[in-house]
Scaffold this motif. Structure first.
Motif, mmCIF file in Angstrom:
data_model
loop_
_atom_site.group_PDB
_atom_site.id
_atom_site.type_symbol
_atom_site.label_atom_id
_atom_site.label_comp_id
_atom_site.label_asym_id
_atom_site.label_seq_id
_atom_site.Cartn_x
_atom_site.Cartn_y
_atom_site.Cartn_z
ATOM 1 N N LEU A 46 -4.734 3.153 1.593
ATOM 2 C CA LEU A 46 -3.539 3.671 1.650
ATOM 3 C C LEU A 46 -2.999 3.083 3.228
ATOM 4 N N CYS A 47 -1.791 3.147 3.357
ATOM 5 C CA CYS A 47 -1.426 2.930 4.732
ATOM 6 C C CYS A 47 -1.093 3.835 5.538
ATOM 7 N N GLU A 103 0.994 -1.358 0.153
ATOM 8 C CA GLU A 103 0.018 -0.088 -0.030
ATOM 9 C C GLU A 103 0.777 1.332 -0.080
ATOM 10 N N ALA A 104 0.351 2.315 -0.475
ATOM 11 C CA ALA A 104 1.031 3.524 -0.663
ATOM 12 C C ALA A 104 0.970 4.340 0.659
ATOM 13 N N LEU A 105 1.978 5.043 1.269
ATOM 14 C CA LEU A 105 1.789 5.514 2.399
ATOM 15 C C LEU A 105 1.161 6.920 2.422
ATOM 16 N N ILE A 106 0.606 7.360 3.437
ATOM 17 C CA ILE A 106 -0.412 8.624 3.404
ATOM 18 C C ILE A 106 0.243 9.028 5.099
ATOM 19 N N ASP A 161 9.595 8.493 -0.513
ATOM 20 C CA ASP A 161 8.849 8.483 -1.570
ATOM 21 C C ASP A 161 7.433 8.179 -1.527
ATOM 22 N N ALA A 162 6.918 8.927 -0.575
ATOM 23 C CA ALA A 162 5.505 8.906 -0.301
ATOM 24 C C ALA A 162 4.671 10.323 -1.076
ATOM 25 N N HIS A 163 3.600 10.042 -1.238
ATOM 26 C CA HIS A 163 2.770 11.233 -2.186
ATOM 27 C C HIS A 163 1.372 11.654 -1.751
ATOM 28 N N HIS A 164 1.144 11.409 -0.442
ATOM 29 C CA HIS A 164 -0.089 11.574 0.069
ATOM 30 C C HIS A 164 -0.132 12.144 1.402
ATOM 31 N N ALA A 188 2.806 15.285 -3.925
ATOM 32 C CA ALA A 188 1.672 14.861 -3.153
ATOM 33 C C ALA A 188 0.459 15.318 -3.271
ATOM 34 N N ARG A 189 -0.583 14.401 -3.267
ATOM 35 C CA ARG A 189 -1.855 14.732 -3.127
ATOM 36 C C ARG A 189 -2.474 14.989 -1.700
#
Length: 101
Positions: free
Chosen positions: A34-35, A2-5, A62-65, A94-95
């Motif tokens: 997301l994680c 999962e992508a990190l937030i 390298d997280a984008h949230h 980042a979003r």
């Protein structure tokens, strides 16, 4: 994987409800697949230190949230809200997510 937030909270706006805000941000993250990694807390003085640390961590991981309880948590800094949102997008691609509008 999962992508990190990452969460971002201004403690002066939390009014003693940081745990509830973190729970809401974590719930939103799970619902989005997301994680939820950690929350960065801006001190009451709001000097932007936690925001800078958040940006560095986004790049390192390298997280984008990023999730905030509301857009108000980006307001009140010395830099206007729109510039902070643009900085997240430009510096870390980042979003921004919000629990409430």
């Amino acid at each position: 994987m999962e992508a990190l937030i990452y969460g971002y909270v201004r403690d002066d706006l939390a009014d003693g409800h940081c745990a509830e805000m973190e729970d809401a941000m974590s719930t939103l993250a799970r619902a989005a697949g997301l994680c939820f990694a950690a929350t960065f807390h801006e001190s009451t003085g709001g000097d932007g230190t936690a925001f800078a640390e958040l940006t560095r961590e986004l790049l390192r991981a390298d997280a984008h949230h990023v999730v905030v309880p509301s857009l108000d948590h980006l307001a009140g800094q010395t830099i206007p809200r729109d510039i902070l949102i643009a900085k997240l997008a430009q510096d870390a691609a980042a979003r921004l997510w919000t629990v409430q509008g």
